[in-house]
Write an enzyme that holds these catalytic residues in place. Structure first.
Site, PDB file in Angstrom:
ATOM      1  CG  ASP A   1      -9.997   3.823  -1.424  1.00 11.94           C
ATOM      2  OD1 ASP A   1     -10.542   3.651  -0.313  1.00 11.94           O
ATOM      3  OD2 ASP A   1      -8.916   4.421  -1.567  1.00 11.94           O
TER       4      ASP A   1
ATOM      5  CD  GLU B   1      -6.937   4.553   4.014  1.00 11.64           C
ATOM      6  OE1 GLU B   1      -6.116   4.779   4.914  1.00 11.64           O
ATOM      7  OE2 GLU B   1      -6.711   3.772   3.067  1.00 11.64           O
TER       8      GLU B   1
END
Length: 459
Positions: free
Chosen positions: A96, A160
């Protein structure tokens, strides 16, 4: 000569594999994998996860799975057992990415890997899709030059950057899944290009959303301004109270006097790396290293209020902000978040109504740099970087999973490396990665895995 010959073979394979690595990174960067459904569809993250799962399968991993974590994101897990009795190494990265911000400010499209001036540009190129490619490149090099001397687990998470804790909670619910003898976190970086670096300290982070309400609705500033309590003005005063006049954190009950005992970061280097404008001073007091690695910092990430364009002459009834607080090792992030929330409430003027909602947190981390794996990594980096000695520094950022792994597996040796050197401009527009750093770090990781396995075999 055995080590030297093997090292040269690894370096040659990695060099020859860089074109494939560029294609891999281009494919990953093309996914708009921002883990915020309000900005991008979750299908983009799911597609990125599937690409990584397919890549691990192609590399011969015996077990590959997409893990549905409690925050709604997907993590990619892979396991490739090693020789009998060999140690297991866990390789970490995340797919991500941060939002691209103003896409018009990018020189080239943020989700299209573009080569320019010797660097590869694109959102996630360094943080942390480049880390995924670094792991793949290192594993390919070992498989092509004698095989893997260790068991390998790979975990690539999908939230994250949002700090919503999906993988941390999943790991806690499945405590044996990520167990390993050593962990290589591929999400930090070198202090500068050409200087191999491991990160020994990470600050923890907590993020809160604050909302201020003062009126039933907006009012005409001419008719009511001067007496009506302005929610936006109240919010500005509350946010200003979070720091002293010099910019040092001043949150009630939170100690901001820590000092850094390790290698310092010269102010002139930091100013250049950060792009501080001429004549503008730095915030806070103490050394730069104190402020970045040993003390808390507070940042206003965004404010909900009318934009300048289209604004009307009104007293605002409501306003909001997203506030990030980073804390050094020794400070509990959740407790610090409670202090932040209490401070904001207590500093609201005029009895304004305040709501503070935690949105995510991660604990700080301190590595044991005296563990044997650090000596192995130092040798691997020295070879990969033509004799340059490994630096050991702190980092002001947070990687929430790291402290979770340290708590679940206290005997594991945890090393933090990566591709985010200062010129990468991670989290900003025009993020990029140096292909030379990608190549050298892939070599270093491969040599580390080979030496770590050999060291265990010789015990």
């Amino acid at each position: 000569m055995k080590h030297a010959d093997g090292d040269a073979a690894v370096a040659r394979f990695v060099a020859e594999g860089m074109e494939r690595a560029r294609r891999d990174l281009a494919a990953l960067v093309a996914f708009r994998s921002v883990a915020d459904p309000a900005l991008f569809p979750p299908a983009e993250c799911h597609a990125a996860a599937r690409w990584i799962a397919d890549a691990l399968t192609a590399e011969g991993f015996e077990e590959v799975a997409l893990l549905d974590t409690p925050d709604g994101s997907q993590a990619v897990y892979g396991h490739l057992p090693g020789p009998a009795g060999a140690p297991t190494v866990l390789l970490y990265a995340h797919y991500d990415v941060q939002p691209p911000l103003a896409e018009s400010e990018w020189v080239s499209p943020p989700f299209e890997l573009t080569e320019r001036d010797g660097r590869w540009y694109g959102r996630g190129a360094a943080d942390c899709k480049g880390g995924v490619v670094m792991h793949l490149l290192a594993l390919r090099a070992l498989r092509a030059t004698g095989g893997l001397p260790v068991g390998v687990k790979v975990i690539v998470e999908g939230s994250e950057e949002q700090g919503t804790g999906g993988l941390e909670r999943y790991a806690e619910e499945h405590p044996r899944l990520l167990a390993a003898d050593a962990v290589v976190i591929g999400d930090t970086g070198n202090v500068r290009a050409g200087q191999p670096t491991v990160t020994a300290v990470l600050r923890g982070m907590t993020v809160v959303r604050v909302r201020v309400d003062t009126l039933e609705g907006n009012l005409h500033s001419g008719a009511f301004g001067g007496a009506a309590p302005d929610a936006l003005a109240a919010l500005v005063r509350m946010l200003d109270s979070l720091t002293d006049a010099d910019g040092s954190p001043s949150i009630d009950g939170l100690d901001a006097r820590g000092t850094w005992a390790g290698t310092d970061l010269p102010e002139e280097v930091f100013r250049a790396d950060a792009g501080v404008l001429e004549g503008v001073g730095l915030a806070g007091s103490g050394t730069v290293a104190d402020r970045l690695w040993a003390r808390p910092s507070v940042t206003v990430l965004g404010i909900d209020c009318p934009p300048v364009v289209g604004a009307t002459p009104s007293v605002q009834a409501s306003a909001g902000a997203l506030v990030s607080l980073r804390v050094p090792p020794g400070v509990d992030a959740e407790a610090a978040g409670e202090l932040l929330a209490a401070h904001l409430v207590s500093h609201a003027p005029w009895g304004a109504r305040v709501e503070v909602e935690p949105t995510g947190s991660g604990q700080p981390f301190r590595a044991d740099t005296a563990s044997p794996a650090y000596a192995v990594m130092a040798e691997a980096m020295r070879v990969a970087y033509d004799g340059v000695e490994m630096a050991v520094v702190g980092q002001g950022g947070s990687i929430p999973l790291t402290s979770t792994l340290g708590r679940l597996y206290p005997e594991a040796e945890i090393l933090l490396v990566g591709l985010s050197e200062p010129a990468a401009r991670i989290h900003a527009v025009n993020e990029s990665v140096s292909p030379e750093e990608l190549e050298r770090m892939a070599v270093a990781e491969a040599l580390f895995l080979r030496r770590y396995g050999a060291q265990a075999a010789g015990r």
